[in-house]
Motif scaffolding. Sequence first.
Motif, mmCIF file in Angstrom:
data_model
loop_
_atom_site.group_PDB
_atom_site.id
_atom_site.type_symbol
_atom_site.label_atom_id
_atom_site.label_comp_id
_atom_site.label_asym_id
_atom_site.label_seq_id
_atom_site.Cartn_x
_atom_site.Cartn_y
_atom_site.Cartn_z
ATOM 1 N N GLN A 101 9.805 16.772 7.009
ATOM 2 C CA GLN A 101 10.264 15.923 5.902
ATOM 3 C C GLN A 101 9.874 14.499 6.272
ATOM 4 O OE1 GLN A 101 12.461 16.777 2.935
ATOM 5 N NE2 GLN A 101 11.516 14.845 2.377
ATOM 6 N N LEU A 102 8.943 13.901 5.521
ATOM 7 C CA LEU A 102 8.388 12.607 5.892
ATOM 8 C C LEU A 102 8.522 11.599 4.757
ATOM 9 C CD1 LEU A 102 5.088 13.951 7.507
ATOM 10 C CD2 LEU A 102 7.069 13.083 8.744
ATOM 11 N N ILE A 103 8.302 10.345 5.112
ATOM 12 C CA ILE A 103 8.274 9.239 4.161
ATOM 13 C C ILE A 103 6.926 8.539 4.312
ATOM 14 C CG2 ILE A 103 9.262 6.996 3.565
ATOM 15 C CD1 ILE A 103 11.116 9.175 2.783
ATOM 16 N N VAL A 104 6.354 8.099 3.194
ATOM 17 C CA VAL A 104 5.126 7.318 3.250
ATOM 18 C C VAL A 104 5.281 6.122 2.321
ATOM 19 C CG1 VAL A 104 3.971 8.655 1.430
ATOM 20 C CG2 VAL A 104 2.594 7.405 3.116
ATOM 21 N N ASP A 105 4.808 4.963 2.760
ATOM 22 C CA ASP A 105 4.916 3.744 1.960
ATOM 23 C C ASP A 105 3.702 3.603 1.046
ATOM 24 O OD1 ASP A 105 7.325 2.951 3.127
ATOM 25 O OD2 ASP A 105 6.283 1.970 4.797
ATOM 26 N N GLN A 106 3.966 3.173 -0.176
ATOM 27 C CA GLN A 106 2.872 2.854 -1.084
ATOM 28 C C GLN A 106 2.373 1.454 -0.767
ATOM 29 O OE1 GLN A 106 3.931 2.829 -5.210
ATOM 30 N NE2 GLN A 106 1.836 2.558 -5.942
ATOM 31 N N SER A 107 1.072 1.332 -0.531
ATOM 32 C CA SER A 107 0.494 0.048 -0.147
ATOM 33 C C SER A 107 -0.215 -0.592 -1.327
ATOM 34 C CB SER A 107 -0.494 0.235 1.015
ATOM 35 O OG SER A 107 -1.151 -0.980 1.303
ATOM 36 N N ARG A 108 0.444 -1.565 -1.948
ATOM 37 C CA ARG A 108 -0.184 -2.300 -3.039
ATOM 38 C C ARG A 108 -1.394 -3.101 -2.534
ATOM 39 N NH1 ARG A 108 0.325 -0.483 -8.066
ATOM 40 N NH2 ARG A 108 2.395 -0.652 -8.964
ATOM 41 N N THR A 109 -1.332 -3.522 -1.283
ATOM 42 C CA THR A 109 -2.450 -4.281 -0.708
ATOM 43 C C THR A 109 -3.705 -3.442 -0.669
ATOM 44 O OG1 THR A 109 -0.940 -5.590 0.659
ATOM 45 C CG2 THR A 109 -3.258 -5.550 1.309
ATOM 46 N N ASP A 110 -3.580 -2.191 -0.203
ATOM 47 C CA ASP A 110 -4.748 -1.307 -0.147
ATOM 48 C C ASP A 110 -5.227 -0.937 -1.543
ATOM 49 O OD1 ASP A 110 -5.133 -1.079 2.651
ATOM 50 O OD2 ASP A 110 -3.417 0.253 2.788
ATOM 51 N N GLU A 111 -4.302 -0.753 -2.480
ATOM 52 C CA GLU A 111 -4.705 -0.442 -3.851
ATOM 53 C C GLU A 111 -5.498 -1.605 -4.451
ATOM 54 O OE1 GLU A 111 -0.836 2.440 -4.752
ATOM 55 O OE2 GLU A 111 -1.040 0.496 -5.746
ATOM 56 N N LEU A 112 -5.055 -2.818 -4.161
ATOM 57 C CA LEU A 112 -5.762 -4.007 -4.630
ATOM 58 C C LEU A 112 -7.168 -4.076 -4.032
ATOM 59 C CD1 LEU A 112 -5.721 -6.710 -6.160
ATOM 60 C CD2 LEU A 112 -4.691 -7.754 -4.135
ATOM 61 N N LYS A 113 -7.273 -3.745 -2.744
ATOM 62 C CA LYS A 113 -8.586 -3.756 -2.088
ATOM 63 C C LYS A 113 -9.529 -2.750 -2.736
ATOM 64 C CE LYS A 113 -7.014 -5.213 2.521
ATOM 65 N NZ LYS A 113 -6.850 -4.793 3.946
ATOM 66 N N VAL A 114 -9.011 -1.557 -3.039
ATOM 67 C CA VAL A 114 -9.839 -0.529 -3.677
ATOM 68 C C VAL A 114 -10.344 -1.017 -5.031
ATOM 69 C CG1 VAL A 114 -9.787 1.763 -4.739
ATOM 70 C CG2 VAL A 114 -8.824 1.431 -2.471
ATOM 71 N N ALA A 115 -9.454 -1.636 -5.805
ATOM 72 C CA ALA A 115 -9.847 -2.138 -7.124
ATOM 73 C C ALA A 115 -10.993 -3.133 -7.010
ATOM 74 C CB ALA A 115 -8.643 -2.771 -7.820
ATOM 75 N N HIS A 116 -10.892 -4.037 -6.050
ATOM 76 C CA HIS A 116 -11.949 -5.045 -5.883
ATOM 77 C C HIS A 116 -13.235 -4.427 -5.337
ATOM 78 C CE1 HIS A 116 -10.006 -8.707 -7.128
ATOM 79 N NE2 HIS A 116 -8.932 -8.435 -6.399
ATOM 80 N N LYS A 117 -13.127 -3.420 -4.490
ATOM 81 C CA LYS A 117 -14.334 -2.774 -3.973
ATOM 82 C C LYS A 117 -15.078 -2.044 -5.090
ATOM 83 C CE LYS A 117 -12.811 -2.194 0.826
ATOM 84 N NZ LYS A 117 -13.906 -2.965 1.441
ATOM 85 N N TYR A 171 5.897 8.691 8.147
ATOM 86 C CA TYR A 171 6.805 8.589 9.285
ATOM 87 C C TYR A 171 8.103 9.326 8.960
ATOM 88 C CZ TYR A 171 8.614 4.748 6.407
ATOM 89 O OH TYR A 171 9.107 3.994 5.368
ATOM 90 N N ALA A 172 8.867 9.609 9.993
ATOM 91 C CA ALA A 172 10.124 10.341 9.838
ATOM 92 C C ALA A 172 11.291 9.362 9.796
ATOM 93 C CB ALA A 172 10.317 11.331 10.982
ATOM 94 N N THR A 173 12.344 9.753 9.084
ATOM 95 C CA THR A 173 13.534 8.912 9.006
ATOM 96 C C THR A 173 14.741 9.560 9.677
ATOM 97 O OG1 THR A 173 14.065 9.880 6.848
ATOM 98 C CG2 THR A 173 12.797 7.832 6.859
ATOM 99 N N ARG A 174 14.534 10.705 10.311
ATOM 100 C CA ARG A 174 15.626 11.366 11.020
ATOM 101 C C ARG A 174 15.070 12.060 12.258
ATOM 102 N NH1 ARG A 174 15.587 16.845 9.404
ATOM 103 N NH2 ARG A 174 14.284 17.280 7.588
ATOM 104 N N ASN A 175 15.945 12.448 13.161
ATOM 105 C CA ASN A 175 15.518 13.050 14.420
ATOM 106 C C ASN A 175 14.962 14.452 14.234
ATOM 107 O OD1 ASN A 175 16.283 10.784 15.895
ATOM 108 N ND2 ASN A 175 18.378 11.522 16.181
ATOM 109 N N ASN A 176 15.620 15.259 13.397
ATOM 110 C CA ASN A 176 15.157 16.624 13.170
ATOM 111 C C ASN A 176 13.996 16.605 12.181
ATOM 112 O OD1 ASN A 176 17.204 17.603 14.852
ATOM 113 N ND2 ASN A 176 18.669 17.643 13.151
#
Length: 266
Positions: A67-83, A196-201
């Motif tokens: 069970q994981l968490i991932v952050d949405q990166s607006r910075t990377d999305e912006l970079k893709v748009a400009h590329k 990344y994980a938010t708990r030990n198990n």
Amino acid sequence: MQWGKIKSILIAILFLVDAFLVGVLVVKWASEEQREQEMFKNLQIVLANNNITIQNIDLPKEAMMPQLIVDQSRTDELKVAHKLLGEDAVQINSDNSLSFESDLGEVSWNDSGEISAVITPENYKKPDESSIENQASSLLESMGINQSGLEINVNGFTAVASFKTAGYEVFNRNLKIKFSDDNISINGRWTFSEPYATRNNLYSTYNPIDSIIWFAGQKKVNEIYDITAGLLLINGAGSQMQLSPVWRIETDNGDFYVDPVKNEIV
């Protein structure tokens, strides 16, 4: 002589310990096999009671999924748009998305990390069908997307890119790239940050039969074709998205994703 007797006694003790451990493993294996057989019998009864047939498939064993968490990166999305559009791309006013346009086309990212883009690169010419994979790979590289572990599947003039997390497919994270006569369209959902994980198990074990038995009771299908363990991106709080374990159940009524923790369709 005395050392020889001690050595023989030690060997005998080691032999007995090994025999005991083997016995424990055999009993454990037999118990698990009996449990699996009982669960499969229960599954057949439940399926029959709900008028559901299951094709001749090998049901997967228990799966240990994270069970994981991932952050949405607006910075990377912006970079893709400009590329894709060039540094002179201008932002378009939009309620729930990050949208840009230039002479090369338009790119939008929504709050769920979904991209919708239509671009026409300079001197664009629709590639041959045999070169679609290479063209898609080059485009993804130009977008700054990490090629490590990337899988690209091609069907005609459409390529679908994906990558696994913790060894499991993320069913709703992919990019579909279609090469048309006049433009290239890019649609799908993507993440850039490391999960990344938010708990030990971090990992838990899930049995597919439990989920199929629950799913059968929902009376949504007549046939089950396959069941696969994997992960699903689910919107979380703020810019966080969950990578949640699910069973994908392929049926005559489409694909369903069952959360094995809550026993619900997601």
